[in-house]
Design a protein around this motif. Structure first.
Motif, PDB file in Angstrom:
ATOM      1  N   ILE A 164      -7.883   3.960   4.880  1.00 56.67           N
ATOM      2  CA  ILE A 164      -6.770   4.761   5.383  1.00 56.67           C
ATOM      3  C   ILE A 164      -6.578   4.495   6.867  1.00 56.67           C
ATOM      4  O   ILE A 164      -7.492   4.717   7.678  1.00 56.67           O
ATOM      5  CB  ILE A 164      -7.008   6.273   5.146  1.00 56.67           C
ATOM      6  CG1 ILE A 164      -7.100   6.576   3.648  1.00 56.67           C
ATOM      7  CG2 ILE A 164      -5.882   7.092   5.754  1.00 56.67           C
ATOM      8  CD1 ILE A 164      -8.485   6.761   3.136  1.00 56.67           C
TER       9      ILE A 164
ATOM     10  N   SER B 294      -5.129  -3.201  -5.746  1.00 55.86           N
ATOM     11  CA  SER B 294      -4.967  -2.474  -6.999  1.00 55.86           C
ATOM     12  C   SER B 294      -3.496  -2.353  -7.388  1.00 55.86           C
ATOM     13  O   SER B 294      -2.625  -2.152  -6.525  1.00 55.86           O
ATOM     14  CB  SER B 294      -5.584  -1.077  -6.872  1.00 55.86           C
ATOM     15  OG  SER B 294      -5.387  -0.339  -8.051  1.00 55.86           O
TER      16      SER B 294
ATOM     17  N   GLN C  84      -1.864   2.051  -6.621  1.00 62.34           N
ATOM     18  CA  GLN C  84      -2.237   2.492  -5.293  1.00 62.34           C
ATOM     19  C   GLN C  84      -2.354   4.023  -5.253  1.00 62.34           C
ATOM     20  O   GLN C  84      -1.453   4.731  -5.701  1.00 62.34           O
ATOM     21  CB  GLN C  84      -1.216   2.018  -4.266  1.00 62.34           C
ATOM     22  CG  GLN C  84      -1.212   0.514  -4.051  1.00 62.34           C
ATOM     23  CD  GLN C  84      -2.472   0.049  -3.339  1.00 62.34           C
ATOM     24  OE1 GLN C  84      -2.842   0.561  -2.292  1.00 62.34           O
ATOM     25  NE2 GLN C  84      -3.135  -0.946  -3.930  1.00 62.34           N
ATOM     26  N   VAL C  85      -3.482   4.515  -4.739  1.00 58.73           N
ATOM     27  CA  VAL C  85      -3.671   5.961  -4.610  1.00 58.73           C
ATOM     28  C   VAL C  85      -2.736   6.494  -3.531  1.00 58.73           C
ATOM     29  O   VAL C  85      -2.597   5.895  -2.463  1.00 58.73           O
ATOM     30  CB  VAL C  85      -5.135   6.288  -4.258  1.00 58.73           C
ATOM     31  CG1 VAL C  85      -5.312   7.793  -4.064  1.00 58.73           C
ATOM     32  CG2 VAL C  85      -6.069   5.767  -5.339  1.00 58.73           C
TER      33      VAL C  85
ATOM     34  N   ARG D  60     -13.719   1.018  -6.935  1.00 63.79           N
ATOM     35  CA  ARG D  60     -12.652   0.709  -5.987  1.00 63.79           C
ATOM     36  C   ARG D  60     -13.044   1.205  -4.606  1.00 63.79           C
ATOM     37  O   ARG D  60     -13.974   2.002  -4.447  1.00 63.79           O
ATOM     38  CB  ARG D  60     -11.340   1.361  -6.434  1.00 63.79           C
ATOM     39  CG  ARG D  60     -11.329   2.882  -6.324  1.00 63.79           C
ATOM     40  CD  ARG D  60     -10.063   3.476  -6.917  1.00 63.79           C
ATOM     41  NE  ARG D  60     -10.033   4.940  -6.750  1.00 63.79           N
ATOM     42  CZ  ARG D  60      -9.166   5.755  -7.338  1.00 63.79           C
ATOM     43  NH1 ARG D  60      -8.246   5.246  -8.154  1.00 63.79           N
ATOM     44  NH2 ARG D  60      -9.210   7.061  -7.119  1.00 63.79           N
TER      45      ARG D  60
ATOM     46  N   GLN E 267     -10.975   2.529  -0.910  1.00 64.04           N
ATOM     47  CA  GLN E 267      -9.725   2.865  -0.239  1.00 64.04           C
ATOM     48  C   GLN E 267      -9.934   2.800   1.273  1.00 64.04           C
ATOM     49  O   GLN E 267     -10.996   3.175   1.773  1.00 64.04           O
ATOM     50  CB  GLN E 267      -9.262   4.271  -0.604  1.00 64.04           C
ATOM     51  CG  GLN E 267      -9.052   4.504  -2.086  1.00 64.04           C
ATOM     52  CD  GLN E 267      -8.783   5.965  -2.399  1.00 64.04           C
ATOM     53  OE1 GLN E 267      -8.026   6.634  -1.710  1.00 64.04           O
ATOM     54  NE2 GLN E 267      -9.422   6.477  -3.446  1.00 64.04           N
TER      55      GLN E 267
ATOM     56  N   TYR F 195     -11.092  14.722  -2.023  1.00 65.62           N
ATOM     57  CA  TYR F 195     -10.316  13.888  -1.111  1.00 65.62           C
ATOM     58  C   TYR F 195      -9.797  14.745   0.031  1.00 65.62           C
ATOM     59  O   TYR F 195      -9.139  15.755  -0.200  1.00 65.62           O
ATOM     60  CB  TYR F 195      -9.129  13.237  -1.820  1.00 65.62           C
ATOM     61  CG  TYR F 195      -9.508  12.316  -2.947  1.00 65.62           C
ATOM     62  CD1 TYR F 195     -10.160  11.111  -2.701  1.00 65.62           C
ATOM     63  CD2 TYR F 195      -9.204  12.643  -4.267  1.00 65.62           C
ATOM     64  CE1 TYR F 195     -10.512  10.266  -3.737  1.00 65.62           C
ATOM     65  CE2 TYR F 195      -9.547  11.796  -5.312  1.00 65.62           C
ATOM     66  CZ  TYR F 195     -10.198  10.611  -5.041  1.00 65.62           C
ATOM     67  OH  TYR F 195     -10.545   9.775  -6.063  1.00 65.62           O
TER      68      TYR F 195
ATOM     69  N   LYS G  23      -2.463   3.951   3.115  1.00 62.53           N
ATOM     70  CA  LYS G  23      -3.689   3.938   2.303  1.00 62.53           C
ATOM     71  C   LYS G  23      -3.667   2.724   1.385  1.00 62.53           C
ATOM     72  O   LYS G  23      -2.805   2.593   0.519  1.00 62.53           O
ATOM     73  CB  LYS G  23      -3.827   5.219   1.486  1.00 62.53           C
ATOM     74  CG  LYS G  23      -5.059   5.239   0.576  1.00 62.53           C
ATOM     75  CD  LYS G  23      -5.094   6.475  -0.299  1.00 62.53           C
ATOM     76  CE  LYS G  23      -5.462   7.693   0.503  1.00 62.53           C
ATOM     77  NZ  LYS G  23      -5.614   8.900  -0.371  1.00 62.53           N
TER      78      LYS G  23
ATOM     79  N   PHE H 122       0.809  -1.207   0.000  1.00 70.46           N
ATOM     80  CA  PHE H 122       0.000   0.000   0.000  1.00 70.46           C
ATOM     81  C   PHE H 122       0.851   1.268   0.000  1.00 70.46           C
ATOM     82  O   PHE H 122       2.061   1.229   0.193  1.00 70.46           O
ATOM     83  CB  PHE H 122      -0.931  -0.004   1.220  1.00 70.46           C
ATOM     84  CG  PHE H 122      -1.684  -1.281   1.405  1.00 70.46           C
ATOM     85  CD1 PHE H 122      -2.396  -1.843   0.353  1.00 70.46           C
ATOM     86  CD2 PHE H 122      -1.672  -1.945   2.627  1.00 70.46           C
ATOM     87  CE1 PHE H 122      -3.094  -3.026   0.510  1.00 70.46           C
ATOM     88  CE2 PHE H 122      -2.362  -3.133   2.804  1.00 70.46           C
ATOM     89  CZ  PHE H 122      -3.071  -3.681   1.745  1.00 70.46           C
TER      90      PHE H 122
ATOM     91  N   THR I  81      -5.590   0.625  -1.559  1.00 76.15           N
ATOM     92  CA  THR I  81      -6.572   0.760  -2.629  1.00 76.15           C
ATOM     93  C   THR I  81      -6.890  -0.619  -3.195  1.00 76.15           C
ATOM     94  O   THR I  81      -5.976  -1.377  -3.541  1.00 76.15           O
ATOM     95  CB  THR I  81      -6.048   1.674  -3.751  1.00 76.15           C
ATOM     96  OG1 THR I  81      -5.673   2.935  -3.191  1.00 76.15           O
ATOM     97  CG2 THR I  81      -7.106   1.889  -4.815  1.00 76.15           C
TER      98      THR I  81
ATOM     99  N   ASP J 196      -5.080  13.112   4.374  1.00 76.04           N
ATOM    100  CA  ASP J 196      -4.946  11.880   5.148  1.00 76.04           C
ATOM    101  C   ASP J 196      -4.051  12.049   6.373  1.00 76.04           C
ATOM    102  O   ASP J 196      -3.912  11.120   7.174  1.00 76.04           O
ATOM    103  CB  ASP J 196      -4.357  10.773   4.268  1.00 76.04           C
ATOM    104  CG  ASP J 196      -5.245  10.434   3.089  1.00 76.04           C
ATOM    105  OD1 ASP J 196      -6.465  10.321   3.289  1.00 76.04           O
ATOM    106  OD2 ASP J 196      -4.717  10.295   1.968  1.00 76.04           O
TER     107      ASP J 196
END
Length: 341
Positions: A315, A48, A51-52, A311, A313, A71, A34, A12, A36, A74
């Motif tokens: 966190i 994924s 990854q975001v 998708r 996510q 968004y 995070k 991640f 994803t 974070d």
């Protein structure tokens, strides 16, 4: 001076920030992980390939001073008392057949939320009577705060902003000012709350709330002369940690164990139905400070569901307090235990 290193043994994205704890004034390392996960048509998840990234600041749909948040940062909060459930989505008419209104819903475990999406309308007047025009048909509508109740109203003293949603539509101080004004596309279902107050003028949405909007802004505390003389740069004594929750109040959950079923209604093309289960994942952190290694866990801060990809996510967040030892922080290892997808 020791240079802190981060060793990410998870699949991640990871972000970090060295900062001052605004409650105590001590030094602190914040870390966010995070994950994803892509959602397949049959509801199965996989990690994924893209990854975001962890966001150190918020990302807006448009200009920061005239837009809602897509968004949220974070790394803003050291800890959260609740888990924010956030949904970035469009409403889709089932099978692409245009409708004038549509119910959408999100369910996570035993929690659920429903909204009503309505076609474009505006206020009109005939024979001295104000009325709402018939809604136009639509196949797809964005569920954003620009389409919810709020906005700016005109007055003789200048514009008056609706503090709970400055970027919305439908807000007016006088009935006479409503003619030609657009009405919200995103509303709560038509019923009254437990106090008998209509929910039609409540801000309805699924995404994050800006920190300078009410009610979040009222939780930040009192920044007055007393604060400047006795507390600055620490947080005010009346600061409420719930300020860090960026989801609407009815999207803040006390607990997520992992593995909870998720059901989406009319938030995807086609049949409008998508179901999956949240991942069940444990993260472990090991930070070396001087000659000691500190083991610490993380807490889940937010879940972001994005049906358009589709998708999800997740966190997680953890912090290391290193008062008077910030230069001794050597490295942190992060490991993951993926129990189920």
């Amino acid at each position: 001076m020791t240079v802190w290193q981060l060793f990410n043994e998870t699949p991640f994205s990871v972000g970090y920030n060295a900062c001052m704890d605004h409650r105590t004034g001590g030094a602190r390392w914040d870390m966010a992980v995070k994950g994803t996960f892509d959602i397949s048509e049959d509801g199965m998840l996989q990690i994924s390939n893209k990854q975001v990234a962890v966001f150190s600041s918020s990302e807006f749909y448009d200009r920061e001073d005239n837009s809602s948040i897509k968004y949220h940062s974070d790394l803003e909060a050291q800890s959260k008392d609740r888990i924010d459930i956030l949904v970035n989505a469009h409403a889709y008419a089932p099978e692409g057949k245009a409708v004038t209104e549509l119910d959408v819903g999100v369910t996570v475990g035993t929690w659920t939320k429903q909204l009503k999406i309505i076609g474009n309308r505006y206020w009109d007047k005939s024979m001295g009577v104000m009325f709402k025009t018939m809604p136009t048909k639509f196949e797809k509508k964005p569920i954003i705060y620009e389409k919810a109740f709020g906005g700016t109203a005109d007055s003789k003293n200048g514009p008056v902003v609706f503090p709970e949603n400055p970027v919305g539509t439908g807000y007016a101080l006088k009935r006479s000012c409503r003619v030609g004004q657009t009405l919200p596309n995103v509303e709560y279902p038509k019923h009254s709350d437990k106090n008998g107050k209509s929910q039609n003028n409540r801000v309805a949405g699924l995404g994050p709330i800006c920190s300078h909007w009410q009610p979040r802004s009222t939780l930040a505390g009192t920044f007055d002369d007393t604060w400047r003389e006795t507390r600055c740069p620490l947080l005010p004594v009346d600061f409420d940690p719930l300020y860090y929750q960026c989801a609407p109040l009815d999207q803040q959950l006390p607990q997520i164990l992992g593995g909870e079923p998720v059901r989406l209604k009319n938030l995807t093309p086609g049949t409008g139905s998508l179901e999956f289960h949240l991942p069940d994942i444990d993260l472990s952190f090991y930070t070396k400070i001087g000659k000691e290694v500190e083991s610490h866990r993380s807490s889940l801060h937010a879940i972001i569901i994005e049906p358009d990809y589709p998708r999800v996510q997740m966190i997680w967040h953890t912090s290391v307090n290193c008062i008077n030892r910030e230069h001794e922080v050597e490295h942190t290892y992060i490991e993951s235990n993926i129990k189920s997808l």
